[in-house]
Design an enzyme around this catalytic site. Structure first.
Site, PDB file in Angstrom:
ATOM      1  CG  HIS A 109      -2.087  -0.896   1.202  1.00  0.00           C
ATOM      2  ND1 HIS A 109      -1.957  -2.236   1.450  1.00  0.00           N
ATOM      3  CD2 HIS A 109      -3.412  -0.690   1.017  1.00  0.00           C
ATOM      4  CE1 HIS A 109      -3.137  -2.811   1.410  1.00  0.00           C
ATOM      5  NE2 HIS A 109      -4.054  -1.900   1.128  1.00  0.00           N
ATOM      6  CG  ASP A 128      -0.073   0.224  -4.139  1.00  0.00           C
ATOM      7  OD1 ASP A 128      -0.970  -0.487  -3.647  1.00  0.00           O
ATOM      8  OD2 ASP A 128       0.752   0.827  -3.443  1.00  0.00           O
ATOM      9  N   GLY A 129      -0.795  -2.861  -5.366  1.00  0.00           N
ATOM     10  CA  GLY A 129      -1.929  -3.786  -5.265  1.00  0.00           C
ATOM     11  C   GLY A 129      -3.250  -3.058  -5.067  1.00  0.00           C
ATOM     12  CG  HIS A 130      -5.953  -0.340  -2.431  1.00  0.00           C
ATOM     13  ND1 HIS A 130      -6.705   0.573  -3.141  1.00  0.00           N
ATOM     14  CD2 HIS A 130      -6.729  -0.728  -1.398  1.00  0.00           C
ATOM     15  CE1 HIS A 130      -7.879   0.727  -2.549  1.00  0.00           C
ATOM     16  NE2 HIS A 130      -7.925  -0.043  -1.486  1.00  0.00           N
ATOM     17  CG  HIS A 168     -10.691  -4.823  -2.411  1.00  0.00           C
ATOM     18  ND1 HIS A 168     -10.435  -3.469  -2.456  1.00  0.00           N
ATOM     19  CD2 HIS A 168     -10.945  -5.108  -1.114  1.00  0.00           C
ATOM     20  CE1 HIS A 168     -10.528  -2.967  -1.232  1.00  0.00           C
ATOM     21  NE2 HIS A 168     -10.832  -3.945  -0.407  1.00  0.00           N
ATOM     22  CD  GLU A 218     -12.300  -5.404   2.906  1.00  0.00           C
ATOM     23  OE1 GLU A 218     -11.353  -4.914   2.276  1.00  0.00           O
ATOM     24  OE2 GLU A 218     -12.637  -5.021   4.027  1.00  0.00           O
ATOM     25  CD  GLU A 242     -14.419  -1.060   2.559  1.00  0.00           C
ATOM     26  OE1 GLU A 242     -14.104  -2.129   2.010  1.00  0.00           O
ATOM     27  OE2 GLU A 242     -13.588  -0.230   2.962  1.00  0.00           O
ATOM     28  CB  CYS A 295     -10.376   2.279   5.085  1.00  0.00           C
ATOM     29  SG  CYS A 295     -11.484   0.862   5.203  1.00  0.00           S
ATOM     30  CB  CYS A 296     -15.403   3.287   6.383  1.00  0.00           C
ATOM     31  SG  CYS A 296     -15.294   1.726   5.488  1.00  0.00           S
TER      32      CYS A 296
HETATM   33  O1  FUB Z   1      -6.662  -1.795   1.759  1.00  0.00           O
HETATM   34  C1  FUB Z   1      -6.933  -0.482   2.197  1.00  0.00           C
HETATM   35  C2  FUB Z   1      -8.374  -0.334   2.585  1.00  0.00           C
HETATM   36  O2  FUB Z   1      -8.674  -1.199   3.674  1.00  0.00           O
HETATM   37  C3  FUB Z   1      -9.349  -0.751   1.512  1.00  0.00           C
HETATM   38  O3  FUB Z   1      -9.653   0.240   0.604  1.00  0.00           O
HETATM   39  C4  FUB Z   1     -10.527  -1.156   2.306  1.00  0.00           C
HETATM   40  O4  FUB Z   1     -11.423  -1.933   1.581  1.00  0.00           O
HETATM   41  C5  FUB Z   1      -9.908  -1.877   3.471  1.00  0.00           C
HETATM   42  O5  FUB Z   1      -9.635  -3.180   3.159  1.00  0.00           O
HETATM   43 ZN    ZN Z   2     -13.476   1.427   4.153  1.00  0.00          ZN
END
Ligand code: FUB
Ligand code: ZN
Length: 648
Positions: free
Chosen positions: A140, A190-192, A269, A321, A337, A417-418
């Site tokens: 990340h 990046d994985g995300h 995801h 997720e 989410e 994160c939310c």
């Molecule tokens: O991986 C980073 C954040 O954490 C993601 O965007 C959310 O879904 C949670 O897994």
């Molecule tokens: Zn979140």
């Protein structure tokens, strides 16, 4: 043309925006400084009870102002950055010297934590300096820096802080130094996803094309080398996962199984998907890359037309997720989410900037009023990570397959994160009302505001939306003429329009009705259809087959046990009868409730046997089901909740 000033005057959103200033930001700041006496819930992925946030402490340790180890997820820094971004937006509509002192000091801390070469990801700086950029599937690092870049850009835009922008530029330069086409650089992603959209935002404020090109490079590189993560993991040590079980997910989960232009539908995801889509849309708009644009369209259509809940929630399964498959929309194991709804709002907003199509505004509205908004309690101090359409405290407790579903919002999560993601969306809702492109202004959201354009034109939008559907516009022309489009929401195919007191009969074009703003002041009255509607899903959706949901305007409704007789599921909605509406000023900060005529099977009518031959008659009673807007559920006693009901 551009917007020069915009002031949100909307009662509904102003309450939320003030809540962000008065409750949400101070509360989250305390939590991230480990000064709040709270109970941190285990997050839905069962990562274990966290002892605290430690997010600010991580930055202090990286800055050399404190001793210790990193604590939390490798992306823990992003909680702070999303908070900072939210704080930046509030400083525009609610200037606040005390908050500004805190955010300026925070920028100083971030600058001190940043390495000389621009790198900043506290986990790696503190505890794994030799592993920087070595396990991108899980690290990340670019995601984390992307979130700072977004915050730094926002802070610069609102306050003019050069320092906040310089940190972002240094980060982007550091990334450009390590990643790119050249032989000596890393050819991976990046994985995300997140860095792509962040770099595009940085390009928009700096005009430095290198940032846009780097964003484009990451999009074009994704999936070109599907084995890249695996090779990195082996080289870094196969057993040294940064986040447990992350290696087990398939390549589709990371959207790296094939190049984006070949990917047909999102399977991974959900948050990653919509962040990637947002990045694609940003870059496609600036580069006119047709393949990227086609990918945006493909992903949009699949998500919105086949994998989205009626509330706008996305990501059907807790496993990873993730998205599952078309029309698979279970209501009681749903993930949905909050971050995914926030990300979908970003995607929709970007698509509106590319094409004037009402459906983008429809989805954005759906998220703002339902899927995303449900993520926060009315007191601003409790949050949902997962947003189901059917919930039962007993099922959450006893059925492990439903244990990710909470029936009351938590004070915080180990993976938080939310909460700050939603805060930044609400604090920046003023950026989600109009799209202005050359000589076109699209009014795609009904959020009352006073706006001035840079050609001198003034737009005053007033309404009591979402409780009433009468929207009034007063438009005073400016120095140059322009086209003004008003979105006609898909939930209101019938509408009435009056312009300067005369009926206006033009039909909508792709979801918008257009007006020429020349030299005449226009007073436009739009009357939308605010009747409560019984909604059905496509009969391809097994979970909703034979069921109806209730929607009024953009708001989807839910029934809660606290207002109704238990159990909720025995109620069958009498769809041939009309529901009644009532505005209840003292309930849930003031909501329109809907009383829906239902027939209920009496439980005692069937004797206590678990199974028996079908009786010739099952006694029923006719009664009413009281429903509240979905976003407001779980703000009273803990209990069951349901959106879809059998129809009679
Ligand atoms: O991986 C980073 C954040 O954490 C993601 O965007 C959310 O879904 C949670 O897994
Ligand atoms: Zn979140």
């Amino acid at each position: 043309m551009q917007i020069k000033n915009l002031k949100v005057t909307d009662k509904f959103w102003q309450r939320y925006r003030e809540l962000i200033v008065k409750e949400v930001l101070p509360y989250q700041w305390k939590v991230m400084n480990d000064e709040a006496d709270i109970n941190i819930a285990d997050d839905p992925q069962k990562n274990g009870q966290a002892k605290n946030s430690h997010a600010i402490a991580n930055l202090k340790i990286a800055a050399g102002k404190m001793k210790g180890h990193h604590y939390g997820f490798p992306f823990q820094d992003t909680d702070v950055y999303k908070w900072l971004e939210a704080a930046a937006y509030t400083l525009k509509y609610h200037p606040n010297d005390d908050l500004k002192k805190i955010t300026d000091k925070l920028i100083d801390l971030i600058a001190d934590a940043q390495d000389e070469d621009g790198y900043l990801s506290t986990y790696f700086q503190i505890d794994a300096p030799t592993r920087k950029f070595k396990r991108l599937q899980q690290s990340h690092e670019l995601y984390t820096m992307g979130h700072y870049i977004e915050a730094g850009v926002a802070y610069y835009q609102v306050t003019g802080s050069q320092k906040s922008l310089t940190i972002a530029e240094k980060m982007a330069d550091c990334i450009a130094h390590h990643f790119g086409k050249e032989e000596s650089k890393i050819h991976g992603v990046d994985g995300h996803p997140e860095i792509e959209l962040a770099l595009a935002r940085l390009y928009e404020v700096t005009n430095n094309r290198q940032y846009l090109e780097l964003a484009h490079y990451f999009l074009q590189t994704r999936g070109q080398d599907p084995d890249f993560f695996n090779r990195q993991n082996i080289a870094d040590g196969i057993d040294r996962d940064l986040i447990a079980n992350m290696q087990g997910f398939p390549k589709e989960y990371y959207l790296t199984d094939s190049p984006i232009e070949e990917q047909q539908a999102p399977h991974g995801h959900a948050v990653r998907v919509v962040y990637l889509c947002t990045g694609m849309a940003y870059v496609a708009r600036h580069t006119h890359d047709k393949k990227l644009l086609a990918a945006c369209d493909r992903f949009w259509n699949d998500i919105v037309k086949r994998q989205m809940y009626i509330t706008g929630n996305i990501g059907q399964t807790t496993t990873g997720e993730s998205f599952t498959y078309d029309y698979d929309l279970p209501n009681d194991t749903d993930y949905g989410e909050t971050c995914a709804s926030v990300g979908m709002s970003f995607f929709a907003n970007q698509m509106l900037k590319i094409k004037a199509r009402g459906e983008y505004g429809d989805v954005l509205e759906k998220e703002l009023f339902n899927g995303a908004l449900a993520g926060m309690s009315l007191d601003g101090k409790h949050f949902f990570y997962v947003n189901p359409l059917e919930a039962d405290p007993q099922a959450s407790k006893w059925n492990p397959g439903k244990s990710h579903i909470l029936t009351h919002r938590a004070e915080w999560f180990g993976c938080a994160c939310c909460p700050s993601n939603l805060a930044r969306l609400i604090a920046s809702v003023d950026r989600y009302i109009y799209v202005v492109n050359d000589d076109l202004v699209l009014s795609h959201q009904f959020i009352a505001n006073d706006t001035e354009l840079d050609n001198g034109a003034k737009i005053v939008q007033t309404s009591n939306f979402p409780w009433a559907g009468d929207i009034h516009y007063n438009i005073v022309p400016g120095k140059s003429s322009f086209k003004f489009g008003i979105r006609i929401p898909s939930w209101s195919p019938s509408f009435k329009l009056m312009v300067n007191g005369k009926p206006y009969t033009k039909v909508d074009n792709d979801g918008f009705v257009y007006f020429k703003i020349d030299d005449e002041v226009l007073n436009i009255d739009l009357e939308l259809d605010m009747n409560a509607k019984y909604m059905v899903a496509s009969n391809r959706v097994k979970a909703d087959f034979g069921k109806v949901a209730v929607q009024r305007g953009p708001l989807v409704y839910a029934a809660e046990e606290v207002d109704n007789q238990k159990p909720l599921w025995t109620a069958k909605i009498l769809t041939d009868q009309k529901s009644t509406l009532q505005y209840e000023p003292d309930l849930l900060n003031g909501v329109v409730t809907i009383s829906v005529p239902v027939e209920r099977e009496e439980l005692a009518g069937i004797n206590d046997a678990l199974y028996q031959p079908l009786p010739t008659e099952i006694p029923t009673t006719k009664t009413e089901l009281k429903m509240i807007p979905y976003y407001a559920w779980a703000n009273r006693e803990n209990g069951t909740m349901q959106v879809w009901f059998n129809k009679k």
